[in-house]
Motif scaffolding. Structure first.
Motif, PDB file in Angstrom:
ATOM      1  N   GLY A  32       0.811  -1.212   0.000  1.00 11.31           N
ATOM      2  CA  GLY A  32       0.000   0.000   0.000  1.00 11.31           C
ATOM      3  C   GLY A  32       0.843   1.259   0.000  1.00 11.31           C
ATOM      4  O   GLY A  32       0.540   2.229  -0.706  1.00 11.31           O
ATOM      5  N   VAL A  33       1.912   1.254   0.778  1.00 15.94           N
ATOM      6  CA  VAL A  33       2.798   2.417   0.831  1.00 15.94           C
ATOM      7  C   VAL A  33       3.467   2.636  -0.520  1.00 15.94           C
ATOM      8  O   VAL A  33       3.539   3.770  -1.006  1.00 15.94           O
ATOM      9  N   VAL A  34       3.934   1.567  -1.135  1.00 18.22           N
ATOM     10  CA  VAL A  34       4.567   1.692  -2.448  1.00 18.22           C
ATOM     11  C   VAL A  34       3.547   2.177  -3.472  1.00 18.22           C
ATOM     12  O   VAL A  34       3.856   3.021  -4.321  1.00 18.22           O
ATOM     13  N   GLY A  35       2.324   1.694  -3.381  1.00 16.94           N
ATOM     14  CA  GLY A  35       1.280   2.156  -4.298  1.00 16.94           C
ATOM     15  C   GLY A  35       0.965   3.627  -4.107  1.00 16.94           C
ATOM     16  O   GLY A  35       0.755   4.360  -5.080  1.00 16.94           O
ATOM     17  N   LEU A  36       0.915   4.071  -2.854  1.00 16.00           N
ATOM     18  CA  LEU A  36       0.641   5.483  -2.585  1.00 16.00           C
ATOM     19  C   LEU A  36       1.781   6.380  -3.043  1.00 16.00           C
ATOM     20  O   LEU A  36       1.548   7.464  -3.580  1.00 16.00           O
TER      21      LEU A  36
END
Length: 89
Positions: A32-36
């Motif tokens: 999720g962090v990488v996607g954000l």
């Protein structure tokens, strides 16, 4: 002696399963962090994507390497296998 080995086996299985759950949680969080970070479109932020992804992958791999043997050894201890006592030590 059999009761002690079975209890230790159950504790190892529970501990390993908690570690596997943590690995899944780390995967979701870091994914999720990488996607954000990647969704922002900022070129400087895009440089951080591989670094955060690699750190997350390393953490997940480390957690899996510690958790999977605990589940396997715990199952062996619960089944009173002789190899599991040696591996558990």
């Amino acid at each position: 002696m059999e009761t002690h080995a079975k209890v230790l086996g159950i504790l190892n299985i529970v501990s390993g399963l908690l570690g596997l759950c943590a690995a899944v949680l780390f995967t979701v969080v870091f994914g999720g962090v990488v996607g954000l970070i990647g969704a922002e479109g900022d070129p400087e932020a895009a440089m951080a994507v591989p670094i955060v992804g690699a750190a997350g992958a390393a953490l997940v791999l480390f957690t899996l390497v510690l958790s999977l043997p605990a589940v396997i050894i715990g199952y062996g201890l619960f089944q009173l296998r002789p190899w599991s006592r040696i591996a558990g030590i």
